[in-house]
Each structure stands twice: as C-alpha cells, then as structure tokens.
Design an enzyme around this catalytic site. Sequence first.
Site, PDB file in Angstrom:
ATOM      1  N   HIS A 168       0.852  -1.194   0.000  1.00 17.39           N
ATOM      2  CA  HIS A 168       0.000   0.000   0.000  1.00 17.39           C
ATOM      3  C   HIS A 168       0.882   1.236   0.000  1.00 17.39           C
ATOM      4  O   HIS A 168       1.809   1.344   0.799  1.00 17.39           O
ATOM      5  CB  HIS A 168      -0.916   0.030   1.230  1.00 17.39           C
ATOM      6  N   ASP A 176     -15.434   2.285   7.235  1.00 15.68           N
ATOM      7  CA  ASP A 176     -14.389   3.177   6.727  1.00 15.68           C
ATOM      8  C   ASP A 176     -14.890   3.987   5.537  1.00 15.68           C
ATOM      9  O   ASP A 176     -14.572   5.166   5.404  1.00 15.68           O
ATOM     10  CB  ASP A 176     -13.133   2.387   6.339  1.00 15.68           C
ATOM     11  N   ARG A 235     -14.840  12.458   6.567  1.00 13.69           N
ATOM     12  CA  ARG A 235     -13.571  13.151   6.854  1.00 13.69           C
ATOM     13  C   ARG A 235     -13.176  14.057   5.697  1.00 13.69           C
ATOM     14  O   ARG A 235     -12.639  15.141   5.894  1.00 13.69           O
ATOM     15  CB  ARG A 235     -12.471  12.110   7.123  1.00 13.69           C
ATOM     16  N   SER A 289      -7.843   3.666   8.886  1.00 12.36           N
ATOM     17  CA  SER A 289      -8.556   3.570   7.619  1.00 12.36           C
ATOM     18  C   SER A 289      -7.811   2.622   6.663  1.00 12.36           C
ATOM     19  O   SER A 289      -8.384   1.684   6.104  1.00 12.36           O
ATOM     20  CB  SER A 289      -8.659   4.972   7.011  1.00 12.36           C
ATOM     21  N   LYS A 316      -8.782  -1.829   5.868  1.00 15.50           N
ATOM     22  CA  LYS A 316      -9.041  -2.423   4.555  1.00 15.50           C
ATOM     23  C   LYS A 316      -8.025  -3.514   4.242  1.00 15.50           C
ATOM     24  O   LYS A 316      -8.361  -4.555   3.685  1.00 15.50           O
ATOM     25  CB  LYS A 316      -9.011  -1.334   3.481  1.00 15.50           C
TER      26      LYS A 316
END
Length: 429
Positions: free
Chosen positions: A86, A165, A172, A187, A191
């Site tokens: 990620h 989320d 947000r 967050s 995931k």
Amino acid sequence: MTEPFSAVELISIKRDRGVLSDSQIDWMIDAYVRGIVADEQMSAMAMAILLNGMQNTEISRWTDAMIKSGERLDFSALTRPTVDKHSTGGVGDMITLPLAPLVAACGAAVPQLSGRGLGHTGGTLDKLESIPGWQANLSNQQMLDVIIKVGAVICAAGPGLAPADKKLYALRDVTGTVPAIPLIASSIMSKKIAEGTSALVLDVKVGSGAFMKSMDQARLLAETMVEIGVNAGVKTRALLTNMDSPLGFAAGNALEVAQAVEVLSGGGPKDVVELTLALANEMLDLAGVKTKDPATALADGSALDVWHALITAQGGNSNAPLPRAKYQHQVVAQTSGYLTKLDALSIGNAAWVLGAGRTRKEDQVSSAAGVTWSHTLDMQVSKGETLFTLHTDEESRIDQAIVALRNATTISKSPSVEKYQLILDRIGA
Ligand code: URA
C-alpha cells in the site's frame, strides 16, 4: 434497542483528552454504521481525534471495529503466500502497476485492492481504466479466480469490505479531518487486514507531493500502521520514501501506464525501477518466497507476461493503443543551468487541472491528460529547452496548468550539494 452509550458522552471524553474503552469504540463505530450516531456527531469525534490524538490501544480497537463492520476475504484456497503493498499516495506513483505482476512472477500471490485518485495524487484504478476494456470491479469469486490463474489481481474493494471506513472517509473528506494519523492509519489498515493478506509492505511517502510533509509525521504514521498490522497477525513493514520530486517522467493515467509497461519490458525510469525492486524484495522477503530474483523477472520478460495475463483476465486489451490527448503544449526553460528543484506537488496539481484527477469522488477523470517531463534533478538544462509537455483534451485548461507549474522548478548555476535520496528509512522487523 437501548443504547449503552451516547455519542455526546463519548465525544466529550475525546474532547477532554480522555481514553475511550474497547466497548465505547466498538459501539461508536457500530452505531455510526447503523445511523444511531449522526454524521455531525462523528464529525465532532473525528475532529476531537485529530486535535487530541489516540493511544495505540485505541487505534488498534478502532481499526478492529471498522474491520468487523464488514466481511473478511479468505485466500486460504491459494497455494502461494499472499503479500500486498500500500502506498500513501504521491505524484507519478504508478509502482503498483509493475510491482504486482513482478512479485507474482517471483512466486508470491498479490491480492492488490486499490483506490481512485483524489486531488493531486493519482489512483491505481484510474490509471488501469485507461486500458480499453479493463474492469476494476470484481466479485470476491472473480478476484479469487484471477489470482489463482495469474498470481495477482488489482481491483476495487467491494462494498462489503470495511463499510464503516467508506462512510467515515467520505465524512472526513468534507470536514477537514483526513490528516489525523490515528484515522489515516486505521482507515488504511482496516481495509488491508479485512482483505486477508498475510503480509503487507507500506510505502509511506514524505515530502511536498505526499500527505505527510515531514519525516516525523511520516515515521509516526508508518510506526502506527506497522504496529496495527503486527497486532492483527499480518507481517507488516514500511519504507519511508521521498515525494519531494515526482517519480518517473509522467503524471497522468495513460501516461503512467505507458511508463509501467516500459519498466516491465526491462527499461523505464531509474527511480521507478529502483523503488519497484526495493518494494518487490521487501514483499518477497515478508512472504518467505523467491522463486526468481525480481531484477531477472524484469529483464527476462516473465513479469511482463504476468502483466498481459492480468490485464486480459480483467477484460482489458493490453496491446491496444492507449488514449492520447487532443492537445499538447510545451513549457520551456527560461534560463540555462542545473535543475535543482522539480516539485511533486506543483506537477501533481498541473496534471489534476489538465483533467487527470478529480475534485469530488463522483467526477470523471480523463485517461489521456497529464504532464510529462524529461529532466531529472541535477541534469543540465538549456534556455528554451522543453521542461514539461502538458497533455489535455480541453485546451482551456492549459493556462491554469501553466500557473500551477510556475514554482515547479529551480534552475541553478551549480548542481545541488545534497544528492536526492529516494528511500529514506525502513520501519519494522
Ligand atoms: N487512504 C485511505 O485509505 N485512508 C485515509 O484515511 C487516507 C488515505
């Protein structure tokens, strides 16, 4: 049903710098998904978290509660170990495109759930959608089928994955509470953990074109995410990488796909190759498998073969020509010297205003739009030489992009004293 807590009571605890208990956190997230906690109450909670922070135990519980709001994917049918990457997002960051097929070519399975771009940073799904026919939305079964067949899959997270989320992130986004480290970390990690990968490498970007502008912030985010991952049983490691300057020579969807194919064909920009190989080696190390060296898999075409198989399995035609913008405009150097600044944020903003990015989630992006450049830091530039080429389908966007690029470069009499370092640190065992 009688509710065990009230939102006002829990917001007040965080407002007064208190610590929420496990049951309070579980209730807050669950009640928000059920609509008992209103958007304005969750906004106040998010702002209290942004201002006052959270302890690591609270962040882990918050993450867990978001995971439990939805399903968890199951990759136990796979024979290869799973590993994912990620990135916190940057300009020209198309590393997922060569990396996922490369790691698959070296023996691991890569379930890569990716996102779309927002603002000046691009999104992997937007990039791949510039390939004719390619589909981002797969069912869980289709995802498993592609990964079994190809070794890697790159797709959108389904609606069942961490729905809390999705709701909280949208809130947000419109309440100025995105840049809270506990909320970013929970967050992202909710995931990734729900996705079911057994190992994860995080690329935490630092610098002008990144979410995190300072090393201290980036290190804290990386350490927080690594701790959440390890506590959840996912082997997690992070690299802190420089995003003061963009990666490669292109920012824009199809433009970056073309560059990814160059890397997979054994060429491509030096920095993109360096980061792709560094992340691939970390991923294979965490997964505990390496049937081939990643540099060899780029050179011998085996990673490129996986790329073609992956695009085809997801409905795309990897040999079709990529979209090309209607208009190209050159921006030239005003003086001669050495390029000592190439600013990621300015270039990302220029690509965005040319049509490559979106302002709101529902906006369409242009596949062909973006910016390309041909000089890296400390290269010599001559007055009148092209610094940037702007690509757009709407000519009227060009002036705004030129304004965005006004402070993108510095041309100096001598090269920089300090060499630009791409990989800044590594966090995790
Ligand atoms: N990406 C995410 O998925 N969540 C955040 O909060 C920030 C970036």
